[in-house]
Design a protein around this motif. Structure first.
Motif, PDB file in Angstrom:
ATOM      1  N   MET A 178      32.008  41.734  29.097  1.00 34.15           N
ATOM      2  CA  MET A 178      32.337  41.275  30.417  1.00 34.15           C
ATOM      3  C   MET A 178      33.106  39.962  30.265  1.00 34.15           C
ATOM      4  O   MET A 178      32.806  39.153  29.403  1.00 34.15           O
ATOM      5  CB  MET A 178      31.080  41.063  31.237  1.00 34.15           C
ATOM      6  CG  MET A 178      31.386  40.868  32.681  1.00 34.15           C
ATOM      7  SD  MET A 178      29.965  40.690  33.810  1.00 34.15           S
ATOM      8  CE  MET A 178      28.810  41.880  33.240  1.00 34.15           C
ATOM      9  N   GLY A 179      34.102  39.773  31.144  1.00 33.30           N
ATOM     10  CA  GLY A 179      34.888  38.558  31.096  1.00 33.30           C
ATOM     11  C   GLY A 179      35.459  38.204  32.449  1.00 33.30           C
ATOM     12  O   GLY A 179      35.475  39.018  33.375  1.00 33.30           O
ATOM     13  N   ASP A 180      35.934  36.983  32.557  1.00 33.32           N
ATOM     14  CA  ASP A 180      36.546  36.495  33.785  1.00 33.32           C
ATOM     15  C   ASP A 180      37.985  36.993  33.848  1.00 33.32           C
ATOM     16  O   ASP A 180      38.774  36.722  32.945  1.00 33.32           O
ATOM     17  CB  ASP A 180      36.511  34.969  33.787  1.00 33.32           C
ATOM     18  CG  ASP A 180      37.008  34.346  35.080  1.00 33.32           C
ATOM     19  OD1 ASP A 180      37.540  35.079  35.944  1.00 33.32           O
ATOM     20  OD2 ASP A 180      36.866  33.127  35.221  1.00 33.32           O
ATOM     21  N   LEU A 181      38.338  37.713  34.917  1.00 30.79           N
ATOM     22  CA  LEU A 181      39.696  38.246  35.072  1.00 30.79           C
ATOM     23  C   LEU A 181      40.631  37.263  35.768  1.00 30.79           C
ATOM     24  O   LEU A 181      41.827  37.494  35.828  1.00 30.79           O
ATOM     25  CB  LEU A 181      39.663  39.556  35.869  1.00 30.79           C
ATOM     26  CG  LEU A 181      38.861  40.691  35.257  1.00 30.79           C
ATOM     27  CD1 LEU A 181      38.874  41.901  36.179  1.00 30.79           C
ATOM     28  CD2 LEU A 181      39.387  41.055  33.884  1.00 30.79           C
ATOM     29  N   GLY A 182      40.089  36.194  36.328  1.00 32.11           N
ATOM     30  CA  GLY A 182      40.906  35.243  37.077  1.00 32.11           C
ATOM     31  C   GLY A 182      40.691  35.419  38.564  1.00 32.11           C
ATOM     32  O   GLY A 182      39.690  35.970  38.997  1.00 32.11           O
ATOM     33  N   ASN A 183      41.662  34.947  39.368  1.00 34.55           N
ATOM     34  CA  ASN A 183      41.533  35.041  40.819  1.00 34.55           C
ATOM     35  C   ASN A 183      42.911  34.975  41.469  1.00 34.55           C
ATOM     36  O   ASN A 183      43.909  34.792  40.784  1.00 34.55           O
ATOM     37  CB  ASN A 183      40.617  33.937  41.350  1.00 34.55           C
ATOM     38  CG  ASN A 183      41.182  32.561  41.118  1.00 34.55           C
ATOM     39  OD1 ASN A 183      42.237  32.213  41.640  1.00 34.55           O
ATOM     40  ND2 ASN A 183      40.494  31.754  40.320  1.00 34.55           N
ATOM     41  N   VAL A 184      42.933  35.138  42.777  1.00 35.76           N
ATOM     42  CA  VAL A 184      44.185  35.012  43.541  1.00 35.76           C
ATOM     43  C   VAL A 184      44.093  33.835  44.503  1.00 35.76           C
ATOM     44  O   VAL A 184      44.704  33.834  45.556  1.00 35.76           O
ATOM     45  CB  VAL A 184      44.573  36.325  44.277  1.00 35.76           C
ATOM     46  CG1 VAL A 184      44.882  37.427  43.296  1.00 35.76           C
ATOM     47  CG2 VAL A 184      43.495  36.759  45.261  1.00 35.76           C
ATOM     48  N   GLY A 185      43.295  32.830  44.134  1.00 34.01           N
ATOM     49  CA  GLY A 185      43.194  31.621  44.924  1.00 34.01           C
ATOM     50  C   GLY A 185      41.802  31.287  45.420  1.00 34.01           C
ATOM     51  O   GLY A 185      41.500  30.150  45.743  1.00 34.01           O
ATOM     52  N   LYS A 192      46.551  43.350  34.272  1.00 33.65           N
ATOM     53  CA  LYS A 192      47.093  44.040  33.097  1.00 33.65           C
ATOM     54  C   LYS A 192      47.567  43.011  32.088  1.00 33.65           C
ATOM     55  O   LYS A 192      48.094  41.955  32.462  1.00 33.65           O
ATOM     56  CB  LYS A 192      48.208  45.011  33.461  1.00 33.65           C
ATOM     57  CG  LYS A 192      49.468  44.385  34.006  1.00 33.65           C
ATOM     58  CD  LYS A 192      50.511  45.436  34.304  1.00 33.65           C
ATOM     59  CE  LYS A 192      51.777  44.756  34.816  1.00 33.65           C
ATOM     60  NZ  LYS A 192      52.825  45.711  35.067  1.00 33.65           N
ATOM     61  N   GLN A 193      47.329  43.299  30.846  1.00 33.25           N
ATOM     62  CA  GLN A 193      47.741  42.451  29.733  1.00 33.25           C
ATOM     63  C   GLN A 193      47.351  40.990  29.950  1.00 33.25           C
ATOM     64  O   GLN A 193      48.132  40.070  29.722  1.00 33.25           O
ATOM     65  CB  GLN A 193      49.233  42.590  29.484  1.00 33.25           C
ATOM     66  CG  GLN A 193      49.634  43.999  29.130  1.00 33.25           C
ATOM     67  CD  GLN A 193      51.128  44.188  28.992  1.00 33.25           C
ATOM     68  OE1 GLN A 193      51.928  43.369  29.415  1.00 33.25           O
ATOM     69  NE2 GLN A 193      51.510  45.304  28.392  1.00 33.25           N
ATOM     70  N   GLY A 194      46.144  40.760  30.455  1.00 36.34           N
ATOM     71  CA  GLY A 194      45.617  39.422  30.608  1.00 36.34           C
ATOM     72  C   GLY A 194      46.079  38.656  31.824  1.00 36.34           C
ATOM     73  O   GLY A 194      45.810  37.467  31.957  1.00 36.34           O
ATOM     74  N   ARG A 195      46.763  39.334  32.743  1.00 40.32           N
ATOM     75  CA  ARG A 195      47.292  38.640  33.920  1.00 40.32           C
ATOM     76  C   ARG A 195      46.917  39.379  35.208  1.00 40.32           C
ATOM     77  O   ARG A 195      47.084  40.594  35.305  1.00 40.32           O
ATOM     78  CB  ARG A 195      48.805  38.548  33.815  1.00 40.32           C
ATOM     79  CG  ARG A 195      49.405  37.751  34.942  1.00 40.32           C
ATOM     80  CD  ARG A 195      50.832  37.357  34.645  1.00 40.32           C
ATOM     81  NE  ARG A 195      51.327  36.589  35.774  1.00 40.32           N
ATOM     82  CZ  ARG A 195      52.519  36.722  36.275  1.00 40.32           C
ATOM     83  NH1 ARG A 195      53.374  37.553  35.743  1.00 40.32           N
ATOM     84  NH2 ARG A 195      52.879  36.003  37.311  1.00 40.32           N
ATOM     85  N   MET A 196      46.449  38.625  36.209  1.00 41.74           N
ATOM     86  CA  MET A 196      46.097  39.207  37.506  1.00 41.74           C
ATOM     87  C   MET A 196      47.267  39.064  38.468  1.00 41.74           C
ATOM     88  O   MET A 196      47.845  37.983  38.594  1.00 41.74           O
ATOM     89  CB  MET A 196      44.875  38.517  38.093  1.00 41.74           C
ATOM     90  CG  MET A 196      44.442  39.115  39.424  1.00 41.74           C
ATOM     91  SD  MET A 196      43.020  38.303  40.156  1.00 41.74           S
ATOM     92  CE  MET A 196      41.714  39.014  39.175  1.00 41.74           C
TER      93      MET A 196
END
Length: 81
Positions: free
Chosen positions: A1-8, A41-45
Motif C-alpha cells: 500500500m502506498g500514497d498515490l497523491g492528491n488533486v488538492g 499512471k507511472q507514479g503521477r496522478m
C-alpha cells in the motif's frame, strides 16, 4: 500500500487497478469542496475532471487500454455516465 497523491484535498480512495498498473478512484479537491475522479499512471496522478456543468466525479474501473468508467453529478451522489 502506498500514497498515490492528491488533486488538492486531503481525502481519496482507489477503486480499480488495471493489468498495466494504472489506477482510478476519487480524491477531494482543494479545501475538500468536491470529489474528482483520478487516473494514476507511472507514479503521477491526473485529475479526470467532471462532466460539463457537474461538480463531482469518481473513477470506478479501468482496463488494459486505459479506458475508464465512472460517474459525475452535482451533488456527488447522482449517476451520469
Amino acid at each position: 500500500m502506498g500514497d498515490l497523491g492528491n488533486v488538492g484535498g486531503n481525502f481519496g480512495a482507489a477503486y480499480s487497478i488495471s493489468e498495466a498498473e494504472d489506477i482510478v478512484g476519487w480524491a477531494t479537491t482543494s479545501g475538500n469542496q468536491a470529489t474528482h475522479g483520478f487516473l494514476w499512471k507511472q507514479g503521477r496522478m491526473s485529475d479526470l475532471g467532471v462532466v460539463k456543468g457537474k461538480l463531482c466525479s469518481v473513477g470506478y474501473a479501468i482496463n488494459s487500454k486505459r479506458q475508464a468508467v465512472g460517474e459525475s453529478d452535482d451533488d456527488c451522489f447522482g449517476t451520469n455516465a
